[in-house]
Design an enzyme around this catalytic site. Structure first.
Site: not given
Ligand code: BG6
Ligand code: MG
Length: 223
Positions: A13-15, A21, A49, A120-121, A151, A175-176
């Site tokens: 996962d990224l964020d 972020t 999240k 990452s989403a 997710k 993942e967090d």
């Molecule tokens: C996830 C975050 O990685 O990405 C969420 O945990 C976020 O908080 C989601 O809404 C989507 O991100 P983005 O940058 O496409 O709006």
């Molecule tokens: Mg995350």
């Protein structure tokens, strides 16, 4: 559970895992909640999240019972307002913003021949990885725009293993978020949760912070 010697790859996962972020997503969603008069709570914050952009907006509106107050086009405009705000907040990211220990861990994986991908989403993931100087450290990034479900559905982590050309059981997912751990578990990978163990109780392995994530520490927990 899978033995450490069977592990060949890692799906990140990224964020909140590679860089902090998650706090910028929170800041931008909180501003949006204020704008639509929805009360911001720690529970709402945690539940967002890992959830994709439109899914997050729906959850915020639902928390204030306002999900039927906006047309689809108005919702798209709200999500895009949040994203513009978010992109401003992340525009100054540099490699110094990689979370403690993560640059060393990713380098250790690359040096030792483990394969790594990003699950990452976020549609901003390629931009962020570029800012962090990490694009070349990963075999590939799952494009969230191509997913049928985000997710906690397992699809994104199934795809992350496919990118690595590995079986799910050869992969550890990091993942967090609770939604992300559910996705990893559903995909049949080993789940590694970083953060609050109460929130991430479903993870196979738990680490309090990114600074503790090393191959040696993972091996100690798996064997
Ligand atoms: C996830 C975050 O990685 O990405 C969420 O945990 C976020 O908080 C989601 O809404 C989507 O991100 P983005 O940058 O496409 O709006
Ligand atoms: Mg995350």
């Amino acid at each position: 559970m899978t033995k450490f010697s069977e592990i060949k790859g890692f799906a990140f996962d990224l964020d909140g895992v590679i860089t902090d972020t998650a706090k910028f997503h929170t800041q931008a969603w909180h501003a949006l909640a204020d704008q639509v008069n929805v009360i911001w709570t720690p529970e709402l914050q945690e539940s967002l999240k890992g959830i994709d952009r439109m899914g997050s907006l729906e959850m915020i509106l639902k928390a204030g019972n306002k999900q039927d107050d906006y047309t689809h086009d108005e919702k798209v405009a709200l999500a895009s307002w949040k994203n513009n705000h978010y992109v401003e907040l992340i525009s100054g990211l540099t490699p110094d913003d990689i979370l403690p220990g993560m640059a060393d861990f990713i380098k250790e994986l690359n040096d030792k021949g483990y394969r790594a991908s990003v699950a990452s989403a976020s549609k901003n993931a390629p931009f962020i990885l570029d800012k962090l100087g990490l694009t070349d450290s990963f075999v590939g990034i799952v494009d969230p725009a191509t997913l049928h479900a985000g997710k906690p559905d397992p699809e994104i982590f199934v795809r992350a293993a496919e990118i690595l050309n590995l079986l799910p059981e050869q992969v550890i997912g990091l993942e967090d978020s609770a939604a992300g751990i559910a996705s990893i578990n559903g995909a049949g990978e080993v789940s590694l949760g970083i953060g609050d163990t109460t929130v991430l109780a479903a993870a196979n392995l738990n680490f309090a912070s990114t600074a503790e994530v090393t191959l040696a520490n993972i091996a100690a927990k798996l064997d």
